[in-house]
Design a protein around this motif. Sequence first.
Motif, PDB file in Angstrom:
ATOM      1  N   SER A  59       0.857  -1.185   0.000  1.00  0.00           N
ATOM      2  CA  SER A  59       0.000   0.000   0.000  1.00  0.00           C
ATOM      3  C   SER A  59       0.889   1.230   0.000  1.00  0.00           C
ATOM      4  O   SER A  59       2.104   1.140   0.178  1.00  0.00           O
ATOM      5  CB  SER A  59      -0.937   0.001   1.212  1.00  0.00           C
ATOM      6  OG  SER A  59      -0.199  -0.020   2.417  1.00  0.00           O
ATOM      7  N   ILE A 116       0.177   6.059  10.864  1.00  0.00           N
ATOM      8  CA  ILE A 116      -1.137   5.481  11.121  1.00  0.00           C
ATOM      9  C   ILE A 116      -1.302   5.125  12.594  1.00  0.00           C
ATOM     10  O   ILE A 116      -2.359   5.392  13.196  1.00  0.00           O
ATOM     11  CB  ILE A 116      -1.357   4.250  10.228  1.00  0.00           C
ATOM     12  CG1 ILE A 116      -1.532   4.701   8.761  1.00  0.00           C
ATOM     13  CG2 ILE A 116      -2.557   3.428  10.693  1.00  0.00           C
ATOM     14  CD1 ILE A 116      -1.630   3.564   7.766  1.00  0.00           C
ATOM     15  N   ASN A 135      -4.664   9.312  -2.202  1.00  0.00           N
ATOM     16  CA  ASN A 135      -4.947   8.457  -1.038  1.00  0.00           C
ATOM     17  C   ASN A 135      -5.579   9.288   0.068  1.00  0.00           C
ATOM     18  O   ASN A 135      -5.195  10.441   0.274  1.00  0.00           O
ATOM     19  CB  ASN A 135      -3.668   7.799  -0.503  1.00  0.00           C
ATOM     20  CG  ASN A 135      -3.276   6.578  -1.291  1.00  0.00           C
ATOM     21  OD1 ASN A 135      -2.692   6.695  -2.359  1.00  0.00           O
ATOM     22  ND2 ASN A 135      -3.616   5.402  -0.787  1.00  0.00           N
ATOM     23  N   HIS A 164      -7.337   3.841   5.627  1.00  0.00           N
ATOM     24  CA  HIS A 164      -6.364   4.296   4.627  1.00  0.00           C
ATOM     25  C   HIS A 164      -6.779   3.666   3.313  1.00  0.00           C
ATOM     26  O   HIS A 164      -6.773   2.437   3.171  1.00  0.00           O
ATOM     27  CB  HIS A 164      -4.957   3.840   5.050  1.00  0.00           C
ATOM     28  CG  HIS A 164      -3.888   4.091   4.021  1.00  0.00           C
ATOM     29  ND1 HIS A 164      -2.849   4.960   4.238  1.00  0.00           N
ATOM     30  CD2 HIS A 164      -3.684   3.568   2.791  1.00  0.00           C
ATOM     31  CE1 HIS A 164      -2.040   4.962   3.190  1.00  0.00           C
ATOM     32  NE2 HIS A 164      -2.537   4.117   2.295  1.00  0.00           N
ATOM     33  N   VAL A 206      -6.050  -0.797   5.930  1.00  0.00           N
ATOM     34  CA  VAL A 206      -5.133  -0.164   4.981  1.00  0.00           C
ATOM     35  C   VAL A 206      -5.213  -0.895   3.636  1.00  0.00           C
ATOM     36  O   VAL A 206      -4.907  -2.078   3.551  1.00  0.00           O
ATOM     37  CB  VAL A 206      -3.682  -0.196   5.508  1.00  0.00           C
ATOM     38  CG1 VAL A 206      -2.735   0.456   4.503  1.00  0.00           C
ATOM     39  CG2 VAL A 206      -3.583   0.494   6.863  1.00  0.00           C
ATOM     40  N   GLN A 233      -6.577   9.237   4.218  1.00  0.00           N
ATOM     41  CA  GLN A 233      -6.570   8.640   5.549  1.00  0.00           C
ATOM     42  C   GLN A 233      -7.682   9.328   6.330  1.00  0.00           C
ATOM     43  O   GLN A 233      -7.624  10.530   6.598  1.00  0.00           O
ATOM     44  CB  GLN A 233      -5.217   8.820   6.240  1.00  0.00           C
ATOM     45  CG  GLN A 233      -4.122   7.958   5.638  1.00  0.00           C
ATOM     46  CD  GLN A 233      -2.836   7.973   6.448  1.00  0.00           C
ATOM     47  OE1 GLN A 233      -2.666   8.773   7.365  1.00  0.00           O
ATOM     48  NE2 GLN A 233      -1.914   7.088   6.101  1.00  0.00           N
ATOM     49  N   TYR A 273       4.612   6.488   3.092  1.00  0.00           N
ATOM     50  CA  TYR A 273       4.507   7.876   3.549  1.00  0.00           C
ATOM     51  C   TYR A 273       5.886   8.504   3.454  1.00  0.00           C
ATOM     52  O   TYR A 273       6.847   7.991   4.030  1.00  0.00           O
ATOM     53  CB  TYR A 273       3.973   7.902   4.980  1.00  0.00           C
ATOM     54  CG  TYR A 273       3.729   9.279   5.537  1.00  0.00           C
ATOM     55  CD1 TYR A 273       2.760  10.111   4.983  1.00  0.00           C
ATOM     56  CD2 TYR A 273       4.449   9.738   6.638  1.00  0.00           C
ATOM     57  CE1 TYR A 273       2.521  11.371   5.500  1.00  0.00           C
ATOM     58  CE2 TYR A 273       4.215  10.992   7.164  1.00  0.00           C
ATOM     59  CZ  TYR A 273       3.247  11.802   6.591  1.00  0.00           C
ATOM     60  OH  TYR A 273       3.011  13.055   7.114  1.00  0.00           O
ATOM     61  N   LYS A 297       5.020   5.232   7.273  1.00  0.00           N
ATOM     62  CA  LYS A 297       3.577   5.056   7.091  1.00  0.00           C
ATOM     63  C   LYS A 297       2.950   4.354   8.286  1.00  0.00           C
ATOM     64  O   LYS A 297       1.897   4.778   8.801  1.00  0.00           O
ATOM     65  CB  LYS A 297       3.316   4.271   5.808  1.00  0.00           C
ATOM     66  CG  LYS A 297       1.848   4.118   5.405  1.00  0.00           C
ATOM     67  CD  LYS A 297       1.242   2.795   5.874  1.00  0.00           C
ATOM     68  CE  LYS A 297       1.904   1.586   5.308  1.00  0.00           C
ATOM     69  NZ  LYS A 297       1.650   1.385   3.871  1.00  0.00           N
TER      70      LYS A 297
END
Length: 411
Positions: free
Chosen positions: A147, A169, A384, A284, A253, A386, A150, A165
Amino acid sequence: MSILRPFLARVIRHGQLTVLSPDGSSESFGAPAAGYPEVTVRFTTRKGMRRIILDPRLGAAEAFMDGEMEIVQGDIMELIGLLRANTPWDRGAKLKDKTALGEWIEGVKTRLNSINRRRSSRANVAHHYDIGNDLYRLFLDSDMQYSCAYWPRPDMTLEEAQAAKKAHIAAKLALAPGQRVLDIGCGWGGMAIALAQLERVEVLGITLSEEQLALARERAAAAGVADRVRFELIDYRDLAEREVGGFDRIVSVGMFEHVGAANFETFFRACANLMTADGVMLLHTIGRFGKPGATDAFTRKYIFPGGYIPALSETVAASEKSRLIVTDVETLRLHYALTLRQWYARTLAHRDEIVAMMDERFYRMWTFYLAGATAAFESGGMGNYQIQFARSRHALPLTRDYMAEAEGHYL
């Protein structure tokens, strides 16, 4: 004159695309320009050219996969990037490869294809994720995060960006010792294991992929957290019937893209039922900018059958039916493009192994998929999201300061 002239002459303005026809003739479109690639393609058959006339996206993919379209100068990433860069979403441009009726039909096909009842959901997951863990090891990071990473700094390695990432999260989940955490669509277990390592929490990861399940269990044992991290092969809808109010935190995610628009309300109702009264959820997901749309034929047929990329509007609207409060939204605009370019480079580096493992046609399909996805995140309408949800307005601190504090601690 190339039969592709009406389409390409309209699309290509910046950069240059040269087309070599099966009869040996050539024609160029556009003009060299700074920042745009110059690409040359050769068609080995007229059939390959006709495929593109009938359906530019699926036709180009299958012509490339079957060797009817060869890249002579540049590569598939540059070819798709050139087309997308000339039709950037944020400037209101479109490929205009379908009429209004054609777009409506694609929307209907997408809705029907993504109904995703329990049996079809498992089959769709197997189509993509049960093709072998060895393939994914070749192009993913060492933790097998499949996925968007970040990238607080562009010079990070893929491994560093994926670790960032997970910390990003985890910070949004507001974890605390003793909490029960649910990971919906846990992949190969990396996120679940990381959460248990960052805080003294118990995690249940669920998946519909048997390949992922087996490796996730092995990895939890190897990491020494098998006493607090479990994995199950179960549909989120079935779990919601068994574990009402059983989780303090939920993380998901890269799974919501597989739910299907017809099931958005079902998904959020299940999540609300699974959460405690003070529960928090972090979703996510890939998302489309602008209004709801359709899944292209290539992705439906070869990559993610049953998949659908949601618009932010329909995602939030579906969550409202279950009285979930949207407490935070972050849009990651270019992070997936950076991630995909890393995956693409690693795929090219392991070409011979992938061809030996699968075959040449699969390798071409996979590079087309990664190149198309990259272009969608660089110039198309994809990004994307979140999204943080809570059941109670009192469940989280009043300001976002806690996120940065926790993220700094985790890193």
